[in-house]
Design an enzyme around this catalytic site. Structure first.
Site, PDB file in Angstrom:
ATOM      1  N   GLU A   1      10.728  -9.645  -4.120  1.00 38.23           N
ATOM      2  CA  GLU A   1      11.259  -8.392  -3.554  1.00 38.23           C
ATOM      3  C   GLU A   1      12.724  -8.563  -3.156  1.00 38.23           C
ATOM      4  O   GLU A   1      13.547  -7.673  -3.376  1.00 38.23           O
ATOM      5  CB  GLU A   1      10.436  -7.978  -2.324  1.00 38.23           C
ATOM      6  CG  GLU A   1       9.038  -7.495  -2.678  1.00 38.23           C
ATOM      7  CD  GLU A   1       8.170  -7.219  -1.467  1.00 38.23           C
ATOM      8  OE1 GLU A   1       7.243  -6.417  -1.589  1.00 38.23           O
ATOM      9  OE2 GLU A   1       8.397  -7.808  -0.402  1.00 38.23           O
TER      10      GLU A   1
ATOM     11  N   GLY B   1       4.588  -9.053   4.150  1.00 37.72           N
ATOM     12  CA  GLY B   1       3.195  -8.928   4.577  1.00 37.72           C
ATOM     13  C   GLY B   1       2.238  -9.039   3.403  1.00 37.72           C
ATOM     14  O   GLY B   1       1.104  -9.498   3.545  1.00 37.72           O
TER      15      GLY B   1
ATOM     16  N   SER C   1       0.815  -1.213   0.000  1.00 39.57           N
ATOM     17  CA  SER C   1       0.000   0.000   0.000  1.00 39.57           C
ATOM     18  C   SER C   1       0.850   1.266   0.000  1.00 39.57           C
ATOM     19  O   SER C   1       0.380   2.316  -0.453  1.00 39.57           O
ATOM     20  CB  SER C   1      -0.952  -0.014   1.197  1.00 39.57           C
ATOM     21  OG  SER C   1      -0.246  -0.190   2.398  1.00 39.57           O
ATOM     22  N   THR C   2       2.086   1.210   0.486  1.00 36.95           N
ATOM     23  CA  THR C   2       2.959   2.387   0.427  1.00 36.95           C
ATOM     24  C   THR C   2       3.578   2.497  -0.968  1.00 36.95           C
ATOM     25  O   THR C   2       3.625   3.594  -1.552  1.00 36.95           O
ATOM     26  CB  THR C   2       4.054   2.306   1.507  1.00 36.95           C
ATOM     27  OG1 THR C   2       3.479   1.811   2.722  1.00 36.95           O
ATOM     28  CG2 THR C   2       4.678   3.667   1.764  1.00 36.95           C
TER      29      THR C   2
ATOM     30  N   ASP D   1       7.590  -4.180   6.556  1.00 36.14           N
ATOM     31  CA  ASP D   1       6.641  -4.443   7.639  1.00 36.14           C
ATOM     32  C   ASP D   1       7.218  -4.070   8.992  1.00 36.14           C
ATOM     33  O   ASP D   1       6.481  -3.716   9.909  1.00 36.14           O
ATOM     34  CB  ASP D   1       6.217  -5.909   7.615  1.00 36.14           C
ATOM     35  CG  ASP D   1       5.448  -6.227   6.339  1.00 36.14           C
ATOM     36  OD1 ASP D   1       4.418  -5.579   6.106  1.00 36.14           O
ATOM     37  OD2 ASP D   1       5.895  -7.074   5.555  1.00 36.14           O
TER      38      ASP D   1
HETATM   39  C1  5RP Z   1       4.972  -7.075   0.472  1.00 39.01           C
HETATM   40  C2  5RP Z   1       5.816  -6.289   1.392  1.00 39.01           C
HETATM   41  C3  5RP Z   1       5.407  -4.895   1.647  1.00 39.01           C
HETATM   42  O1  5RP Z   1       6.426  -4.050   1.261  1.00 39.01           O
HETATM   43  C4  5RP Z   1       5.137  -4.741   3.111  1.00 39.01           C
HETATM   44  O2  5RP Z   1       4.147  -5.693   3.481  1.00 39.01           O
HETATM   45  C5  5RP Z   1       4.671  -3.339   3.468  1.00 39.01           C
HETATM   46  O3  5RP Z   1       3.407  -3.117   2.921  1.00 39.01           O
HETATM   47  P1  5RP Z   1       2.580  -1.803   3.157  1.00 39.01           P
HETATM   48  O4  5RP Z   1       3.310  -0.698   2.478  1.00 39.01           O
HETATM   49  O5  5RP Z   1       1.247  -2.117   2.546  1.00 39.01           O
HETATM   50  O6  5RP Z   1       2.458  -1.568   4.652  1.00 39.01           O
HETATM   51  O7  5RP Z   1       6.801  -6.723   1.902  1.00 39.01           O
HETATM   52  O8  5RP Z   1       5.408  -8.382   0.386  1.00 39.01           O
END
Ligand code: 5RP
Length: 224
Positions: free
Chosen positions: A104, A97, A28-29, A85
């Protein structure tokens, strides 16, 4: 009220320069980062190639006319910007998450620089409150779950909204370890990666060069 994810995502887009190859994170970020990069292409004529870390980010980038390529097709990645996270004072983190930590991590370790972007809730003194994702081969998954139970890692299969096991972009399952506190992250990382059937875990140790964190309407910078 300030949307911290938007604030930091938009700020991080300024790190992208003409001609770069840029790893595009997931979550989401990262959504706000990618959206702002799309705006910069459209309104400022920015030119770069994105290497998405997930199908979700690839689809978002494509919808915004951001040119994308796969890691195999680029000589190097100049910069990857991704969410996290958790991150600790040494800029070690837990990711996954969103279930994308395998790709990644592959993209991050093949990047010259890695920046994480997050809201202030992600800053911790010690990793582990966030469940640690472990991507596993489906055929090995049930017995890995038993093995994690034997180690008191409080494992659970990641589920999708419909209650079935979550399947990653690479066709694997995720087991989340509810550890609460990780005392020796390097040892845990070594132990996990040696278990047959484990593809990758969400401990990102020594990978981030910089964290940009939104807090109180400001973007704070931490450097590794
Ligand atoms: C996805 C990730 C995301 O970068 C991590 O979960 C952070 O997500 P958000 O920006 O939604 O808090 O590792 O696998």
């Amino acid at each position: 009220m300030v949307n911290e994810k938007e604030l930091v995502g938009v700020a991080a887009a300024q790190y992208v320069e003409d001609g770069m190859v840029v790893g595009l994170g997931t979550g989401s970020t990262a959504y706000y980062l990618i959206t702002e990069l799309g705006r910069r292409i459209k309104e400022e004529g920015l030119t770069f190639t994105g290497v998405p870390t997930s199908i979700q980010s690839a689809e978002l980038a494509t919808s915004l006319n951001i040119p994308i390529a796969s890691l195999n097709d680029v000589p190097a990645i100049d910069l990857t910007i991704d969410g996290t996270d958790e991150f600790d004072p040494a800029l070690n983190g837990i990711k996954g998450g969103g279930g994308a930590h395998l790709i990644e991590k592959i993209i991050a370790v093949n990047s010259k620089r890695v920046i994480w972007i997050c809201d202030h809730s992600k800053q911790v003194d010690q990793l582990g409150a966030f469940p640690l994702p472990v991507e596993v081969i489906p055929a090995a998954s049930q017995h890995l779950l038993y093995a994690f139970e034997d180690k008191n890692y409080a494992p659970t299969f990641r589920l999708s909204l419909d209650g079935t096991k979550f399947v990653t972009d690479s066709g694997n399952f995720i087991i989340d370890l509810h550890l609460e506190k990780i005392v020796d992250a390097a040892k845990l990382a070594d132990d996990l990666i040696q278990m047959v059937g484990v593809v990758e875990h969400g401990l990102f140790l020594g990978i981030a060069d910089k964290v940009l964190m939104a807090n109180d309407g400001q973007v704070v910078e931490f450097n590794g």
